[in-house]
Design a protein around this motif. Sequence first.
Motif, PDB file in Angstrom:
ATOM      1  N   UNK A   1      25.792  29.052  26.679  1.00 56.64           N
ATOM      2  CA  UNK A   1      26.909  29.048  25.723  1.00 56.64           C
ATOM      3  C   UNK A   1      28.138  29.611  26.436  1.00 56.64           C
ATOM      4  N   UNK A   2      29.255  28.910  26.295  1.00 56.91           N
ATOM      5  CA  UNK A   2      30.527  29.303  26.905  1.00 56.91           C
ATOM      6  C   UNK A   2      31.471  29.816  25.820  1.00 56.91           C
ATOM      7  N   UNK A   3      32.120  30.940  26.085  1.00 59.42           N
ATOM      8  CA  UNK A   3      33.168  31.467  25.206  1.00 59.42           C
ATOM      9  C   UNK A   3      34.461  31.542  26.009  1.00 59.42           C
ATOM     10  N   UNK A   4      35.510  30.973  25.468  1.00 61.35           N
ATOM     11  CA  UNK A   4      36.812  31.029  26.124  1.00 61.35           C
ATOM     12  C   UNK A   4      37.905  30.909  25.096  1.00 61.35           C
ATOM     13  N   UNK A   5      39.088  30.702  25.573  1.00 65.59           N
ATOM     14  CA  UNK A   5      40.227  30.443  24.696  1.00 65.59           C
ATOM     15  C   UNK A   5      40.759  29.061  25.049  1.00 65.59           C
ATOM     16  N   UNK A   6      41.307  28.388  24.053  1.00 74.43           N
ATOM     17  CA  UNK A   6      41.854  27.058  24.270  1.00 74.43           C
ATOM     18  C   UNK A   6      42.819  27.052  25.439  1.00 74.43           C
ATOM     19  N   UNK A   7      42.620  26.135  26.377  1.00 78.62           N
ATOM     20  CA  UNK A   7      43.488  26.022  27.535  1.00 78.62           C
ATOM     21  C   UNK A   7      42.974  26.706  28.781  1.00 78.62           C
ATOM     22  N   UNK A   8      41.853  27.438  28.694  1.00 82.11           N
ATOM     23  CA  UNK A   8      41.318  28.137  29.865  1.00 82.11           C
ATOM     24  C   UNK A   8      40.284  27.312  30.638  1.00 82.11           C
ATOM     25  N   UNK A   9      39.863  26.203  30.077  1.00 87.14           N
ATOM     26  CA  UNK A   9      38.956  25.327  30.796  1.00 87.14           C
ATOM     27  C   UNK A   9      37.473  25.531  30.554  1.00 87.14           C
ATOM     28  N   UNK A  10      37.086  26.265  29.516  1.00 86.02           N
ATOM     29  CA  UNK A  10      35.654  26.464  29.243  1.00 86.02           C
ATOM     30  C   UNK A  10      34.971  25.128  28.952  1.00 86.02           C
ATOM     31  N   UNK A  11      35.605  24.296  28.164  1.00 89.24           N
ATOM     32  CA  UNK A  11      35.036  22.978  27.847  1.00 89.24           C
ATOM     33  C   UNK A  11      34.904  22.145  29.119  1.00 89.24           C
ATOM     34  N   UNK A  12      35.940  22.125  29.932  1.00 87.73           N
ATOM     35  CA  UNK A  12      35.904  21.363  31.179  1.00 87.73           C
ATOM     36  C   UNK A  12      34.805  21.880  32.098  1.00 87.73           C
TER      37      UNK A  12
END
Length: 192
Positions: free
Chosen positions: A8-19
Motif C-alpha cells: 500500500x502506497x501513501x502519498x499526496x497528489x502530485x508526488x508520484x505514488x500512483x506512478x
Amino acid sequence: MKDMVEIRWHGRGGQGAKTASLLLADAAFNTGKYVQGFPEYGPERMGAPITAYNRISTQRCTVHSNIYFPDYVVVVDETLLSAVDVTAGLKEDGAIVINSPKTPDQLRPLLKGYTGKVCSIDAGKISVEELGKNFPNTPMLAAIVKVSGVVDAEEFVKDMEASFHHKFASKPQVIEGNMRCLKRSMQEVQVG
C-alpha cells in the motif's frame, strides 16, 4: 494466496505514488509475475492524501479490492504520519518505508505502536541532488524493491533503465539522473 505480496502506497497528489505503484507493477510483470497496480480514486487534488496499491504474485490473482492488510507500506510524504493511519492493517512481519531524513528509530514513536520493521530513505534529498528537483517517487520505488525483495534488484534496475529510455527518449539527461536515484536509494535505505 500464500505467495502474494501486497503493498500500500501513501502519498499526496502530485508526488508520484500512483506512478511508482504502476512502475513497480510493470517491473514485476516483466519478470513473469502476475500483478495489479491501481490507485484508490476519490476527490484527489494536488497535495491531497492519495492511496495506491500493488499485488504481486507467481499465481493469477482473482482478488480485486483495496488492500487492507498489506505486507508493506510506502509513505512518500512524512507529513502523512500524523494525518493518516499509515500502519492500519500492516502485518508485523512486513515493513514500512518512509520518505524522511530521520532514522527508523526516530520514526518508530510516530507509528502508533507498530512493532514491525521500520525503514527510512531521504528520497527528497536524493532526488534534489540527482535530478535537481524533489521527485520522491523514483527513490521510494527503489527503496521498496530493496526492502521487499519482490523483484530481483538487478532485474529491476535493467527494467527501469529500459523503461526510462522509452519514457524519456527526448531527454537523455533525465535517464541518467533517474538511474542514479534508483541505485543510490537501494544503497541508502535504512532498515531498523
